[in-house]
Motif scaffolding. Structure first.
Motif, PDB file in Angstrom:
ATOM      1  N   GLY A  95     -16.160  -8.824 -11.024  1.00 53.25           N
ATOM      2  CA  GLY A  95     -17.414  -8.078 -11.009  1.00 53.25           C
ATOM      3  C   GLY A  95     -18.623  -8.879 -11.415  1.00 53.25           C
ATOM      4  N   GLY A  96     -18.451 -10.188 -11.626  1.00 52.73           N
ATOM      5  CA  GLY A  96     -19.568 -11.039 -12.016  1.00 52.73           C
ATOM      6  C   GLY A  96     -20.440 -11.429 -10.837  1.00 52.73           C
ATOM      7  N   ASN A  97     -21.395 -12.298 -11.123  1.00 55.21           N
ATOM      8  CA  ASN A  97     -22.326 -12.745 -10.092  1.00 55.21           C
ATOM      9  C   ASN A  97     -21.591 -13.487  -8.975  1.00 55.21           C
ATOM     10  OD1 ASN A  97     -25.084 -13.340  -9.082  1.00 55.21           O
ATOM     11  ND2 ASN A  97     -24.489 -15.450  -9.529  1.00 55.21           N
ATOM     12  N   ILE A  98     -22.020 -13.254  -7.734  1.00 58.03           N
ATOM     13  CA  ILE A  98     -21.440 -13.950  -6.585  1.00 58.03           C
ATOM     14  C   ILE A  98     -22.323 -15.139  -6.245  1.00 58.03           C
ATOM     15  CG2 ILE A  98     -20.854 -13.796  -4.140  1.00 58.03           C
ATOM     16  CD1 ILE A  98     -20.234 -10.855  -4.562  1.00 58.03           C
ATOM     17  N   GLY A  99     -21.745 -16.327  -6.304  1.00 60.09           N
ATOM     18  CA  GLY A  99     -22.491 -17.537  -5.958  1.00 60.09           C
ATOM     19  C   GLY A  99     -22.210 -17.952  -4.528  1.00 60.09           C
ATOM     20  N   HIS A 100     -23.264 -18.188  -3.775  1.00 59.80           N
ATOM     21  CA  HIS A 100     -23.123 -18.634  -2.387  1.00 59.80           C
ATOM     22  C   HIS A 100     -23.160 -20.161  -2.351  1.00 59.80           C
ATOM     23  CE1 HIS A 100     -23.613 -14.455  -1.343  1.00 59.80           C
ATOM     24  NE2 HIS A 100     -24.777 -14.421  -1.967  1.00 59.80           N
ATOM     25  N   LEU A 101     -22.282 -20.759  -1.571  1.00 60.64           N
ATOM     26  CA  LEU A 101     -22.062 -22.200  -1.617  1.00 60.64           C
ATOM     27  C   LEU A 101     -22.451 -22.886  -0.314  1.00 60.64           C
ATOM     28  CD1 LEU A 101     -18.477 -22.076  -3.210  1.00 60.64           C
ATOM     29  CD2 LEU A 101     -20.670 -22.268  -4.413  1.00 60.64           C
ATOM     30  N   ALA A 102     -22.994 -24.096  -0.434  1.00 57.87           N
ATOM     31  CA  ALA A 102     -23.284 -24.937   0.728  1.00 57.87           C
ATOM     32  C   ALA A 102     -22.549 -26.262   0.552  1.00 57.87           C
ATOM     33  CB  ALA A 102     -24.783 -25.183   0.871  1.00 57.87           C
ATOM     34  N   ILE A 103     -21.554 -26.499   1.407  1.00 58.18           N
ATOM     35  CA  ILE A 103     -20.788 -27.751   1.378  1.00 58.18           C
ATOM     36  C   ILE A 103     -21.504 -28.745   2.283  1.00 58.18           C
ATOM     37  CG2 ILE A 103     -18.565 -28.822   1.879  1.00 58.18           C
ATOM     38  CD1 ILE A 103     -17.348 -25.955   1.629  1.00 58.18           C
ATOM     39  N   ILE A 104     -22.001 -29.828   1.707  1.00 55.46           N
ATOM     40  CA  ILE A 104     -22.788 -30.772   2.498  1.00 55.46           C
ATOM     41  C   ILE A 104     -22.199 -32.179   2.406  1.00 55.46           C
ATOM     42  CG2 ILE A 104     -24.912 -29.425   2.334  1.00 55.46           C
ATOM     43  CD1 ILE A 104     -25.882 -31.265   0.138  1.00 55.46           C
ATOM     44  N   GLY A 105     -22.364 -32.928   3.487  1.00 58.75           N
ATOM     45  CA  GLY A 105     -21.848 -34.292   3.517  1.00 58.75           C
ATOM     46  C   GLY A 105     -21.985 -34.883   4.901  1.00 58.75           C
ATOM     47  N   GLY A 106     -21.682 -36.167   5.011  1.00 62.41           N
ATOM     48  CA  GLY A 106     -21.828 -36.876   6.273  1.00 62.41           C
ATOM     49  C   GLY A 106     -20.726 -36.567   7.268  1.00 62.41           C
ATOM     50  N   TRP A 107     -20.840 -37.193   8.437  1.00 59.95           N
ATOM     51  CA  TRP A 107     -19.876 -37.002   9.519  1.00 59.95           C
ATOM     52  C   TRP A 107     -18.478 -37.422   9.067  1.00 59.95           C
ATOM     53  CZ3 TRP A 107     -16.814 -40.794  11.670  1.00 59.95           C
ATOM     54  CH2 TRP A 107     -16.093 -40.433  12.813  1.00 59.95           C
ATOM     55  N   GLY A 108     -17.470 -36.580   9.376  1.00 59.94           N
ATOM     56  CA  GLY A 108     -16.082 -36.921   9.117  1.00 59.94           C
ATOM     57  C   GLY A 108     -15.679 -36.937   7.655  1.00 59.94           C
ATOM     58  N   ILE A 109     -16.535 -36.431   6.779  1.00 55.93           N
ATOM     59  CA  ILE A 109     -16.263 -36.519   5.342  1.00 55.93           C
ATOM     60  C   ILE A 109     -15.310 -35.424   4.869  1.00 55.93           C
ATOM     61  CG2 ILE A 109     -18.090 -35.049   4.393  1.00 55.93           C
ATOM     62  CD1 ILE A 109     -17.228 -38.641   3.227  1.00 55.93           C
ATOM     63  N   GLY A 110     -15.060 -34.413   5.725  1.00 54.23           N
ATOM     64  CA  GLY A 110     -14.072 -33.391   5.380  1.00 54.23           C
ATOM     65  C   GLY A 110     -14.641 -32.021   5.070  1.00 54.23           C
ATOM     66  N   LYS A 111     -15.842 -31.717   5.564  1.00 52.90           N
ATOM     67  CA  LYS A 111     -16.466 -30.415   5.273  1.00 52.90           C
ATOM     68  C   LYS A 111     -15.652 -29.263   5.861  1.00 52.90           C
ATOM     69  CE  LYS A 111     -20.368 -31.578   7.266  1.00 52.90           C
ATOM     70  NZ  LYS A 111     -20.069 -32.983   7.622  1.00 52.90           N
ATOM     71  N   THR A 112     -15.313 -29.374   7.144  1.00 54.00           N
ATOM     72  CA  THR A 112     -14.564 -28.303   7.798  1.00 54.00           C
ATOM     73  C   THR A 112     -13.159 -28.191   7.220  1.00 54.00           C
ATOM     74  OG1 THR A 112     -15.827 -28.697   9.830  1.00 54.00           O
ATOM     75  CG2 THR A 112     -13.819 -27.384  10.024  1.00 54.00           C
ATOM     76  N   SER A 113     -12.549 -29.327   6.924  1.00 51.30           N
ATOM     77  CA  SER A 113     -11.209 -29.313   6.316  1.00 51.30           C
ATOM     78  C   SER A 113     -11.239 -28.588   4.975  1.00 51.30           C
ATOM     79  CB  SER A 113     -10.704 -30.746   6.126  1.00 51.30           C
ATOM     80  OG  SER A 113     -10.593 -31.413   7.361  1.00 51.30           O
ATOM     81  N   LEU A 114     -12.269 -28.866   4.176  1.00 50.20           N
ATOM     82  CA  LEU A 114     -12.393 -28.194   2.885  1.00 50.20           C
ATOM     83  C   LEU A 114     -12.606 -26.699   3.084  1.00 50.20           C
ATOM     84  CD1 LEU A 114     -12.583 -28.272  -0.197  1.00 50.20           C
ATOM     85  CD2 LEU A 114     -15.023 -28.789   0.038  1.00 50.20           C
TER      86      LEU A 114
END
Length: 383
Positions: free
Chosen positions: A38-57
């Motif tokens: 029930g606490g605060n909901i934090g919205h996240l932005a995963i950022i990084g270069g090409w092929g660094i694993g953003k989609t995998s994460l």
């Protein structure tokens, strides 16, 4: 029986061993638990270069959400022109056909009459809030959180009002309707800088908590190389492992690509240990692969820019502007012609400038893999 190759060199795939992202996974787990309680909901932005694993994460986070009995949906953002198109895209992805029928029509005072809640004149935010609030009402007894994961959010930057609609929608859902939605997006390493280009810096940088993905350190890189081999009959010699660590510089895609090729060569040769001869052949395979899929596309068309890259690629050390100019003169390029092309290469992030130590201010190609591509480019055409 042929060994199954444990390495997966496809962008967006989940690697066989998820190395070096423990902090990011723990952060998400903490945010999930806080939201569920029930606490605060934090919205996240995963950022990084090409092929660094953003989609995998992102895919790994989806698994964690399921383990915590939270519903989730992962969508890949297409090219979108405006907030109308964006709202329809999200509704189409998140709301099932059955739910859409219920959302589109509401009973009026029990008379059986119906009105369309998605009539064209309604603002896209209104349509999106209507759909997602109705969705939450349908699932809130079964889950304490719904995680919406949007891959490649960069594609919304040029879409008129799409990002501001997204932000405003999730704020309204939380404050006015008490819906428990968490938004997780992925974007390029300069995503927050690009918010400024579109005049959205302040509201969006405060809305998203950044998760910055960097290259793996040497220990994490070794784990990414060696852990997948534990369930196979194949080994890599220590010298081969050292070469992968050094040439990849901890870049997840390079690690997977090169290891995949080494593994294939080792099995094809019917041996159980990859040596340096296997490595050399495999590196040629890997550099050819990435030339087609990535490097040929980013290699400059300007002849002077190409020459600067060639000069840097054969140097064992970073070079100063003056040192590049000296080498340029040997290739019939005037010293005064070096400055602008060098700055363009910096802007394109094909070259980087050293920031610390006695090499501060000097230039080198942005990573070892691309350096080898430049150095071997003429030969690559005959491989």
């Amino acid at each position: 029986m042929r060994n199954i190759n444990p390495y997966i060199p496809q962008t967006g795939s989940i690697p066989p061993y998820f190395s070096g992202r423990n902090n990011e996974l723990k952060l998400f787990e903490t945010r999930i638990q806080t939201a569920k309680e029930g606490g605060n909901i934090g919205h996240l932005a995963i950022i990084g270069g090409w092929g660094i694993g953003k989609t995998s994460l992102l895919k790994e986070l989806k698994t964690i959400a399921a383990e915590n009995k939270c519903e989730s949906k992962l969508v890949v953002c297409p090219e979108i022109k405006d907030s109308n198109e964006f709202s329809e895209f999200i509704i189409g992805k998140v709301i099932s056909p059955t739910e859409r029928i219920k959302i589109k029509s509401v009973n009026i005072m029990g008379s059986g009459g119906e009105i369309d809640r998605e009539v064209p004149h309604k603002h896209p935010q209104v349509r999106l809030v209507d759909a997602l609030s109705e969705k939450w009402n349908n699932i809130k007894e079964e889950t304490k959180l719904y995680a919406l994961m949007v891959d490649d959010i960069d594609k919304l930057l040029s879409a008129e009002n799409a990002l501001t609609t997204l932000r405003s929608t999730f704020i309204e859902l939380s404050m006015e309707y008490e819906c428990r939605y968490m938004l997780i997006v992925t974007g390029a390493e300069d995503l927050f800088d690009r918010f400024a280009e579109y005049g959205m810096t302040e509201p969006l940088t405060r809305f998203f908590e950044p998760i910055i993905l960097r290259r793996l350190n040497k220990e994490e890189t070794r784990a990414a190389i060696l852990k997948p081999l534990e369930k196979t009959s194949i080994e890599f010699e220590n010298e081969v492992v050292d070469k992968i660590v050094n040439i990849s510089e901890g870049h997840p895609y390079y690690i997977q690509l090169l290891c995949h090729r080494i593994y294939e060569r080792t099995v094809d040769k019917a041996i159980d240990k990859a040596d340096m001869r296997v490595y050399e052949d495999s590196f040629e395979d890997a550099i050819n692969d990435i030339s087609v899929t990535r490097f040929n596309k980013i290699y400059p068309k300007s002849e002077i820019e190409k020459t600067i890259l060639e000069i840097l690629s054969v140097s064992d050390e970073p070079l100063s502007h003056a040192e590049i100019a000296v080498e340029g003169l040997k290739r019939n390029i005037k010293s005064s012609s070096i400055g602008k092309p060098l700055r363009r290469l910096l802007d394109k992030k094909l070259v980087k400038q050293m920031e610390i130590g006695d090499k501060k201010g000097k230039y080198k190609i942005f990573d070892n893999f691309f350096n080898e591509y430049v150095r071997l480019k003429d030969q690559l055409q005959t491989f």
